[in-house]
Design a protein around this motif. Structure first.
Motif, short mmCIF file in Angstrom:
data_model
loop_
_atom_site.label_atom_id
_atom_site.label_comp_id
_atom_site.label_asym_id
_atom_site.label_seq_id
_atom_site.Cartn_x
_atom_site.Cartn_y
_atom_site.Cartn_z
N GLN A 55 0.83 -1.21 0.00
CA GLN A 55 0.00 0.00 0.00
C GLN A 55 0.86 1.26 0.00
N ARG A 56 1.91 1.24 0.82
CA ARG A 56 2.79 2.43 0.88
C ARG A 56 3.47 2.69 -0.46
N ALA A 57 3.82 1.63 -1.17
CA ALA A 57 4.47 1.79 -2.47
C ALA A 57 3.48 2.31 -3.51
N ASP A 58 2.21 1.94 -3.39
CA ASP A 58 1.20 2.30 -4.39
C ASP A 58 0.53 3.64 -4.11
N ARG A 59 0.50 4.08 -2.86
CA ARG A 59 -0.26 5.28 -2.50
C ARG A 59 0.66 6.45 -2.17
N HIS A 60 0.17 7.61 -2.46
CA HIS A 60 0.92 8.82 -2.09
C HIS A 60 -0.07 9.92 -1.68
N ARG A 61 0.44 10.81 -0.88
CA ARG A 61 -0.40 11.89 -0.34
C ARG A 61 -0.11 13.17 -1.10
N VAL A 62 -1.18 13.87 -1.46
CA VAL A 62 -1.02 15.16 -2.14
C VAL A 62 -1.73 16.23 -1.32
N ARG A 63 -1.23 17.42 -1.46
CA ARG A 63 -1.85 18.57 -0.81
C ARG A 63 -2.82 19.18 -1.82
N ALA A 64 -4.09 19.26 -1.42
CA ALA A 64 -5.13 19.76 -2.32
C ALA A 64 -5.83 20.95 -1.68
N GLU A 65 -6.53 21.70 -2.50
CA GLU A 65 -7.29 22.86 -2.04
C GLU A 65 -8.77 22.56 -2.20
N VAL A 66 -9.55 22.86 -1.16
CA VAL A 66 -10.99 22.64 -1.20
C VAL A 66 -11.61 23.72 -2.07
N LEU A 67 -12.42 23.31 -3.05
CA LEU A 67 -13.03 24.27 -3.97
C LEU A 67 -14.42 24.70 -3.52
N GLU A 68 -15.14 23.84 -2.87
CA GLU A 68 -16.50 24.18 -2.43
C GLU A 68 -16.70 23.70 -1.01
N ARG A 69 -17.63 24.33 -0.33
CA ARG A 69 -17.94 23.95 1.04
C ARG A 69 -18.55 22.55 1.03
N PRO A 70 -18.08 21.66 1.92
CA PRO A 70 -18.64 20.30 1.95
C PRO A 70 -20.13 20.36 2.25
N SER A 71 -20.91 19.61 1.48
CA SER A 71 -22.35 19.62 1.68
C SER A 71 -22.78 18.41 2.49
N LYS A 72 -23.92 18.53 3.13
CA LYS A 72 -24.47 17.44 3.93
C LYS A 72 -24.87 16.27 3.04
N ALA A 73 -25.18 16.52 1.79
CA ALA A 73 -25.57 15.46 0.88
C ALA A 73 -24.41 14.50 0.62
N HIS A 74 -23.18 15.00 0.75
CA HIS A 74 -22.00 14.16 0.52
C HIS A 74 -21.47 13.55 1.81
N ALA A 75 -22.20 13.71 2.90
CA ALA A 75 -21.70 13.22 4.19
C ALA A 75 -21.52 11.71 4.15
N SER A 76 -20.44 11.25 4.79
CA SER A 76 -20.18 9.81 4.87
C SER A 76 -21.14 9.19 5.86
N HIS A 116 -5.14 17.21 2.89
CA HIS A 116 -4.32 16.14 2.33
C HIS A 116 -5.23 15.03 1.83
N VAL A 117 -4.94 14.57 0.62
CA VAL A 117 -5.72 13.52 -0.02
C VAL A 117 -4.76 12.40 -0.41
N TRP A 118 -5.17 11.17 -0.17
CA TRP A 118 -4.36 10.00 -0.56
C TRP A 118 -4.85 9.50 -1.91
N LEU A 119 -3.90 9.26 -2.82
CA LEU A 119 -4.21 8.77 -4.16
C LEU A 119 -3.41 7.50 -4.43
N ASP A 120 -4.00 6.62 -5.27
CA ASP A 120 -3.24 5.44 -5.67
C ASP A 120 -2.46 5.75 -6.94
N SER A 121 -1.81 4.76 -7.51
CA SER A 121 -0.97 4.98 -8.70
C SER A 121 -1.78 5.39 -9.92
N ARG A 122 -3.08 5.13 -9.92
CA ARG A 122 -3.94 5.53 -11.04
C ARG A 122 -4.58 6.89 -10.82
N GLY A 123 -4.31 7.52 -9.68
CA GLY A 123 -4.87 8.83 -9.40
C GLY A 123 -6.22 8.81 -8.73
#
Length: 189
Positions: A55-76, A116-123
């Motif tokens: 997993q460590r070899a396949d995944r990497h962390r990127v610094r991203a910027e939030v574009l919109e306010r998180p909505s309740k509809a997208h809540a986990s 920070h967002v974690w991405l795999d080798s395919r993005g």
């Protein structure tokens, strides 16, 4: 102790079998339970460690910027709902340029804040790789489960042998009493 019990006039073969079974179970408990626990811990730890390294070899962390306010509809769902939601984020990939995607972000984040967002080798967005503490916890948990299961199987087998020995003992006593009882009670003489 076992040899003394064998000489008694009331000692049956089932008593001897039960006594030797108890000794065998005690020895097996002392030897196999820790061995099963240690071997399972080592095996599952090695497996989990290899998966975490992959997993460590396949995944990497990127610094991203939030574009919109998180909505309740997208809540986990579940307990994550209070701590993370989904929002559109943007980051710069050295090979592909600026990219946007919907990703898990903390619930309190505002547009323009970095995350920070974690991405795999395919993005694709993925969970962070498993940490060392989780690998150890998994290995020790599985080893404990294996040791407990081994002990349970041994104790259940011992219980089954004791039940059979008790049934045999009662049958032997019943047969002996059928022969001896009439002599003592003067019935049938």
């Amino acid at each position: 102790m076992l040899s003394r019990r064998r000489r008694g006039p009331l000692c049956r073969r089932s008593d001897v079998v039960e006594a030797w079974t108890a000794v065998a179970v005690a020895v097996l408990l002392c030897l196999t339970v820790p061995l099963a626990g240690v071997l399972t811990t080592r095996w599952t730890y090695a497996d989990a460690r290899a998966a975490a390294d992959e997993q460590r070899a396949d995944r990497h962390r990127v610094r991203a910027e939030v574009l919109e306010r998180p909505s309740k509809a997208h809540a986990s769902s579940g307990s994550e709902r209070r701590h993370a939601t989904r929002a559109t984020v943007r980051w710069t990939d050295p090979e592909e340029g600026t990219r946007t995607a919907t990703a898990r972000v903390p619930a309190h984040v505002r547009p323009g804040e970095p995350v920070h967002v974690w991405l795999d080798s395919r993005g694709r967005e993925v969970l962070p790789p498993v940490d060392d503490a989780s690998v150890w916890q998994y290995g020790i948990g599985m080893g404990t489960l294996a040791a407990g299961s081994t002990a349970a199987v041994l104790l259940l087998a011992h219980r089954a042998v004791r039940r059979v020995a008790l049934r045999r003992r009662l049958e032997e006593w019943e047969r002996d009493w059928a022969r001896t009882g009439p002599l003592w009670t003067h019935r049938g003489v």
